[in-house]
Design a protein around this motif. Structure first.
Motif, PDB file in Angstrom:
ATOM      1  N   THR A 122      12.413 150.225  79.248  1.00  0.00           N
ATOM      2  CA  THR A 122      11.560 149.357  80.200  1.00  0.00           C
ATOM      3  C   THR A 122      11.381 149.937  81.568  1.00  0.00           C
ATOM      4  OG1 THR A 122      11.959 147.458  79.007  1.00  0.00           O
ATOM      5  CG2 THR A 122      11.375 147.110  81.321  1.00  0.00           C
ATOM      6  N   THR A 123      10.461 150.143  82.267  1.00  0.00           N
ATOM      7  CA  THR A 123      10.374 150.604  83.699  1.00  0.00           C
ATOM      8  C   THR A 123       9.813 149.322  84.541  1.00  0.00           C
ATOM      9  OG1 THR A 123       9.527 152.826  82.935  1.00  0.00           O
ATOM     10  CG2 THR A 123       8.886 151.935  85.245  1.00  0.00           C
ATOM     11  N   HIS A 124      10.476 149.216  85.632  1.00  0.00           N
ATOM     12  CA  HIS A 124      10.013 148.350  86.816  1.00  0.00           C
ATOM     13  C   HIS A 124       9.378 148.490  87.855  1.00  0.00           C
ATOM     14  CE1 HIS A 124      12.798 145.587  84.419  1.00  0.00           C
ATOM     15  NE2 HIS A 124      13.451 146.699  84.137  1.00  0.00           N
TER      16      HIS A 124
ATOM     17  N   THR B 192       6.620 145.408  84.620  1.00  0.00           N
ATOM     18  CA  THR B 192       7.535 145.774  83.732  1.00  0.00           C
ATOM     19  C   THR B 192       7.250 145.804  82.556  1.00  0.00           C
ATOM     20  OG1 THR B 192       8.916 143.902  85.113  1.00  0.00           O
ATOM     21  CG2 THR B 192       9.747 144.370  83.048  1.00  0.00           C
TER      22      THR B 192
ATOM     23  N   VAL C 132      10.318 151.968  91.883  1.00  0.00           N
ATOM     24  CA  VAL C 132       9.970 152.234  90.331  1.00  0.00           C
ATOM     25  C   VAL C 132      11.152 152.773  89.625  1.00  0.00           C
ATOM     26  CG1 VAL C 132       8.501 153.441  88.770  1.00  0.00           C
ATOM     27  CG2 VAL C 132       7.711 152.590  90.860  1.00  0.00           C
ATOM     28  N   SER C 133      11.749 152.022  88.834  1.00  0.00           N
ATOM     29  CA  SER C 133      12.978 152.563  88.134  1.00  0.00           C
ATOM     30  C   SER C 133      12.839 152.299  86.647  1.00  0.00           C
ATOM     31  CB  SER C 133      14.210 151.720  88.935  1.00  0.00           C
ATOM     32  OG  SER C 133      13.828 150.213  88.663  1.00  0.00           O
ATOM     33  N   ASN C 134      13.655 152.944  85.951  1.00  0.00           N
ATOM     34  CA  ASN C 134      14.148 152.898  84.576  1.00  0.00           C
ATOM     35  C   ASN C 134      15.672 153.050  84.273  1.00  0.00           C
ATOM     36  OD1 ASN C 134      14.481 155.617  84.155  1.00  0.00           O
ATOM     37  ND2 ASN C 134      12.216 155.547  83.362  1.00  0.00           N
TER      38      ASN C 134
ATOM     39  N   SER D 217      15.453 156.412  89.415  1.00  0.00           N
ATOM     40  CA  SER D 217      14.554 155.489  90.193  1.00  0.00           C
ATOM     41  C   SER D 217      13.709 156.170  91.298  1.00  0.00           C
ATOM     42  CB  SER D 217      15.292 154.410  90.869  1.00  0.00           C
ATOM     43  OG  SER D 217      16.099 155.014  91.740  1.00  0.00           O
TER      44      SER D 217
END
Length: 107
Positions: A43-45, A61, A92-94, A98
């Motif tokens: 999952t990427t946020h 998300t 932007v992170s997974n 990030s």
């Protein structure tokens, strides 16, 4: 169910998903927690924070395949009100990395 959605996504994007520990493909795992942990790892946020480090907007998300993406923010907060002029950060992170980008909102 969730396994069907993952299977469809993986097939459409010609992906192979594996998890550790275990020599099995996540789609064949009989353990629900393994599948859930793999989804969390993929999952990427995309989130916007203010100068005080407060989360002001979730803009994405979900699972993203490798590639180039554009994230848009309309200047609205999670509660739909308009954000004040100022400096914000797009994070932007997974699970693996990030990226932080500074943004200036002017009205």
């Amino acid at each position: 169910g969730i396994l069907g959605e993952i299977g469809k996504y993986v097939t459409e994007n010609m992906m192979r998903i594996t998890c550790h520990p275990g020599p099995f493909n996540v789609l064949t795992s009989p353990h629900k927690h393994v599948v859930e942990n793999c989804i969390k790892d993929l999952t990427t946020h995309g989130e916007v924070f203010d100068m005080m480090g407060r989360l002001v907007k979730n803009i994405h998300t979900g699972i993203l395949v490798p590639g180039n993406y554009t994230f848009s923010w309309d200047g609205r907060l999670n509660n739909s009100s308009q954000a004040s002029s100022g400096t914000y950060f797009l994070v932007v992170s997974n699970n693996a990395s990030s990226s932080v980008n500074k943004m200036l909102l002017l009205k």
